[in-house]
Each structure stands twice: as structure tokens, then as C-alpha cells.
Design a protein around this motif. Structure first.
Motif, PDB file in Angstrom:
ATOM      1  N   ALA A 106       0.829  -1.207   0.000  1.00 45.64           N
ATOM      2  CA  ALA A 106       0.000   0.000   0.000  1.00 45.64           C
ATOM      3  C   ALA A 106       0.859   1.251   0.000  1.00 45.64           C
ATOM      4  CB  ALA A 106      -0.924  -0.015   1.215  1.00 45.64           C
ATOM      5  N   LEU A 107       1.944   1.237   0.782  1.00 47.29           N
ATOM      6  CA  LEU A 107       2.846   2.387   0.834  1.00 47.29           C
ATOM      7  C   LEU A 107       3.545   2.590  -0.507  1.00 47.29           C
ATOM      8  CD1 LEU A 107       4.441   1.825   4.360  1.00 47.29           C
ATOM      9  CD2 LEU A 107       2.993   3.754   3.694  1.00 47.29           C
ATOM     10  N   ASP A 108       3.940   1.477  -1.144  1.00 50.39           N
ATOM     11  CA  ASP A 108       4.642   1.569  -2.426  1.00 50.39           C
ATOM     12  C   ASP A 108       3.771   2.205  -3.512  1.00 50.39           C
ATOM     13  OD1 ASP A 108       7.040   0.478  -1.576  1.00 50.39           O
ATOM     14  OD2 ASP A 108       6.461  -1.578  -2.074  1.00 50.39           O
ATOM     15  N   THR A 109       2.464   2.009  -3.408  1.00 49.70           N
ATOM     16  CA  THR A 109       1.578   2.555  -4.443  1.00 49.70           C
ATOM     17  C   THR A 109       0.999   3.921  -4.075  1.00 49.70           C
ATOM     18  OG1 THR A 109      -0.215   1.205  -3.501  1.00 49.70           O
ATOM     19  CG2 THR A 109       0.954   0.321  -5.413  1.00 49.70           C
ATOM     20  N   VAL A 110       0.860   4.205  -2.774  1.00 49.67           N
ATOM     21  CA  VAL A 110       0.255   5.488  -2.401  1.00 49.67           C
ATOM     22  C   VAL A 110       1.243   6.638  -2.556  1.00 49.67           C
ATOM     23  CG1 VAL A 110       0.783   5.652   0.094  1.00 49.67           C
ATOM     24  CG2 VAL A 110      -1.407   6.483  -0.787  1.00 49.67           C
ATOM     25  N   ALA A 111       2.539   6.363  -2.426  1.00 50.79           N
ATOM     26  CA  ALA A 111       3.537   7.431  -2.569  1.00 50.79           C
ATOM     27  C   ALA A 111       3.515   8.032  -3.982  1.00 50.79           C
ATOM     28  CB  ALA A 111       4.931   6.916  -2.208  1.00 50.79           C
ATOM     29  N   PRO A 112       3.629   7.214  -5.037  1.00 49.05           N
ATOM     30  CA  PRO A 112       3.526   7.815  -6.389  1.00 49.05           C
ATOM     31  C   PRO A 112       2.142   8.374  -6.681  1.00 49.05           C
ATOM     32  CG  PRO A 112       3.658   5.418  -6.521  1.00 49.05           C
ATOM     33  CD  PRO A 112       3.974   5.790  -5.105  1.00 49.05           C
ATOM     34  N   LEU A 113       1.113   7.821  -6.030  1.00 44.32           N
ATOM     35  CA  LEU A 113      -0.234   8.350  -6.227  1.00 44.32           C
ATOM     36  C   LEU A 113      -0.311   9.803  -5.775  1.00 44.32           C
ATOM     37  CD1 LEU A 113      -3.288   8.170  -6.781  1.00 44.32           C
ATOM     38  CD2 LEU A 113      -3.564   7.235  -4.479  1.00 44.32           C
ATOM     39  N   PHE A 114       0.220  10.107  -4.608  1.00 50.73           N
ATOM     40  CA  PHE A 114       0.190  11.486  -4.112  1.00 50.73           C
ATOM     41  C   PHE A 114       0.949  12.416  -5.055  1.00 50.73           C
ATOM     42  CE2 PHE A 114      -1.364  10.054   0.041  1.00 50.73           C
ATOM     43  CZ  PHE A 114      -2.208  11.092   0.349  1.00 50.73           C
ATOM     44  N   LYS A 115       2.070  11.961  -5.569  1.00 47.97           N
ATOM     45  CA  LYS A 115       2.834  12.785  -6.506  1.00 47.97           C
ATOM     46  C   LYS A 115       2.044  13.019  -7.785  1.00 47.97           C
ATOM     47  CE  LYS A 115       7.179  12.143  -7.094  1.00 47.97           C
ATOM     48  NZ  LYS A 115       8.469  11.491  -7.432  1.00 47.97           N
ATOM     49  N   ARG A 116       1.354  11.986  -8.250  1.00 51.51           N
ATOM     50  CA  ARG A 116       0.566  12.107  -9.471  1.00 51.51           C
ATOM     51  C   ARG A 116      -0.614  13.056  -9.269  1.00 51.51           C
ATOM     52  NH1 ARG A 116       0.094   7.175 -10.035  1.00 51.51           N
ATOM     53  NH2 ARG A 116      -2.111   6.753  -9.592  1.00 51.51           N
ATOM     54  N   LEU A 117      -1.226  12.991  -8.095  1.00 49.71           N
ATOM     55  CA  LEU A 117      -2.356  13.873  -7.807  1.00 49.71           C
ATOM     56  C   LEU A 117      -1.940  15.333  -7.834  1.00 49.71           C
ATOM     57  CD1 LEU A 117      -4.174  11.978  -4.893  1.00 49.71           C
ATOM     58  CD2 LEU A 117      -4.820  12.074  -7.297  1.00 49.71           C
TER      59      LEU A 117
END
Length: 220
Positions: A106-117
Motif C-alpha cells: 500500500a505504501l509503495d503505491t500510495v507514494a507515487p499516487l500522491f505525486k501524481r495527484l
């Protein structure tokens, strides 16, 4: 925001739309007005946002604009609310795709998600926020408030069903974390995903569930 009656040179700079000749539903017409707010803001800047410029770009009358929005501030708020809905939709997809119990995943995917947002802005022109501290502050607060509440209602509930939650003031902690992350990523867009991941994990005291810090995992 500009006055409802823009200067002639400003309104003349806005290309007219041909949508007046189309048969549109109420939702479609409202959508075209909001698209016009985005376009005028992007092309001319927030200081030139006016009902005259927006209605010319949307190809509608001023009375129709006021049918949907009380004033230009209300239209801008609607644009921002749609951008926030986009943030939440991305989070919902992330939450649906993650594996319950796989904290590191979950951490591995949420980090790039925040950057993408932060990078995408969900069709929110930077001119709507960069030109006004008050606009950006209000937008950021609403984003963070909704994101923090969504995570508390979903991800946190799943976590506490299997693990001890080692933070107090849960909503406030997430609010502060998300606010800080969005501000930091906005000014440091090249921050590595791993750094964002570690900031999240250490703030929430879940770094012991990562491969890097197994010695920090709580002992049951």
C-alpha cells in the motif's frame, strides 16, 4: 476575480463558442460553463475571470450563467470541487486495488499516487490557485479534509482490524501529514517515491511493517 463586466479588450480576447447552436441538457450546459471557467483562467489569468468572458467562451447568456451559479466565486468553487472529486476517485481506485494486510504494498503505491495527484491537478488550472493565496488555501484545505476523512473511514478501519494503531488524534494526524505532503511535493516535484513512502510510514508509526525497518515492528 474580475468584475462581472469585463473590459472590452479582455472579452474580445476570448474566442466565442459555437455551443449556442447546440441542444444541450442542463448538465451539459453547466459543464460547458465550468469548462469555460477553466479555459479563460488558463488563457487570460484569474484576474480576468468575469461573467462576460466566461459566457462568451461558453456560448451562453449571462442569465443562463446565473441560473447555475450565484456569482463567479460560486463557479470557481464548483471547478475546485470537481478537482477534489477527481482526487477522491483516484484514492477510491487505489483503495479498491490494494491488498488488505499488505502494508508495504500500500505504501509503495500510495507514494507515487500522491505525486501524481499534485502533478495532474485534475483539470484545475494553476492560474486559479497560483495567483491567489486565499483561493489556493481554501482549495488545499478542502482537498486535505476530504482525503483525510476518506482514509480514516476506509484504510484506517481495515488497518485496526488486524493491527494496533499507534497514533493518537487519528484524523488530525492524517490531516497534518497530507497537508505537509501536498505542500512539499508541490514545491519539490522530483522528490523520490521512496522518500514520500518513508515520511508516511514514520509519521504513522508503521515503518516496522516495511522491509527496511523490520526491527521496528510492534511485538504482539
Amino acid at each position: 476575480m474580475g468584475n462581472n463586466t469585463a473590459g472590452t479588450s479582455v472579452v474580445d480576447a476570448v474566442p466565442a463558442s459555437d455551443s449556442a447552436a447546440k441542444r444541450l441538457t442542463g448538465d451539459e450546459r453547466r459543464r460547458e460553463i465550468l469548462d469555460a471557467v477553466r479555459t479563460v483562467s488558463s488563457e487570460l489569468g484569474v484576474s480576468h475571470l468575469s461573467v462576460s468572458a466566461v459566457t462568451k467562451r461558453a456560448g451562453c447568456t449571462r442569465s443562463l450563467f446565473y441560473h447555475y451559479f450565484a456569482d463567479m466565486d460560486a463557479a470557481v468553487t464548483a471547478v475546485m470541487d470537481e478537482a477534489i472529486d477527481g482526487f477522491i476517485s483516484e484514492l477510491e481506485r487505489w483503495n479498491a486495488d490494494r491488498t488488505v494486510g499488505d502494508i508495504e504494498g500500500a505504501l509503495d503505491t500510495v507514494a507515487p499516487l500522491f505525486k501524481r495527484l499534485v502533478a495532474s491537478g485534475h483539470e484545475l488550472p494553476s492560474t486559479l490557485t497560483s495567483s491567489s493565496g486565499a483561493l489556493y488555501g481554501g482549495f488545499l484545505h478542502n482537498v486535505v479534509q476530504r482525503v483525510a476523512q476518506y482514509i480514516c473511514d476506509t484504510t484506517v478501519v481495515d488497518f485496526v482490524a488486524h493491527h494496533e494503531l499507534r497514533i493518537d488524534h487519528v484524523y488530525e494526524t492524517f490531516y497534518t501529514l497530507i497537508m505537509g505532503l501536498l505542500m512539499y511535493i508541490r514545491t519539490h516535484p522530483d522528490v523520490p517515491d521512496e522518500t514520500v513512502k518513508e515520511i508516511i510510514a514514520s509519521t504513522l508509526h508503521i515503518d516496522g511493517y516495511t522491509a527496511k525497518y523490520p526491527e521496528r515492528k510492534p511485538q504482539n
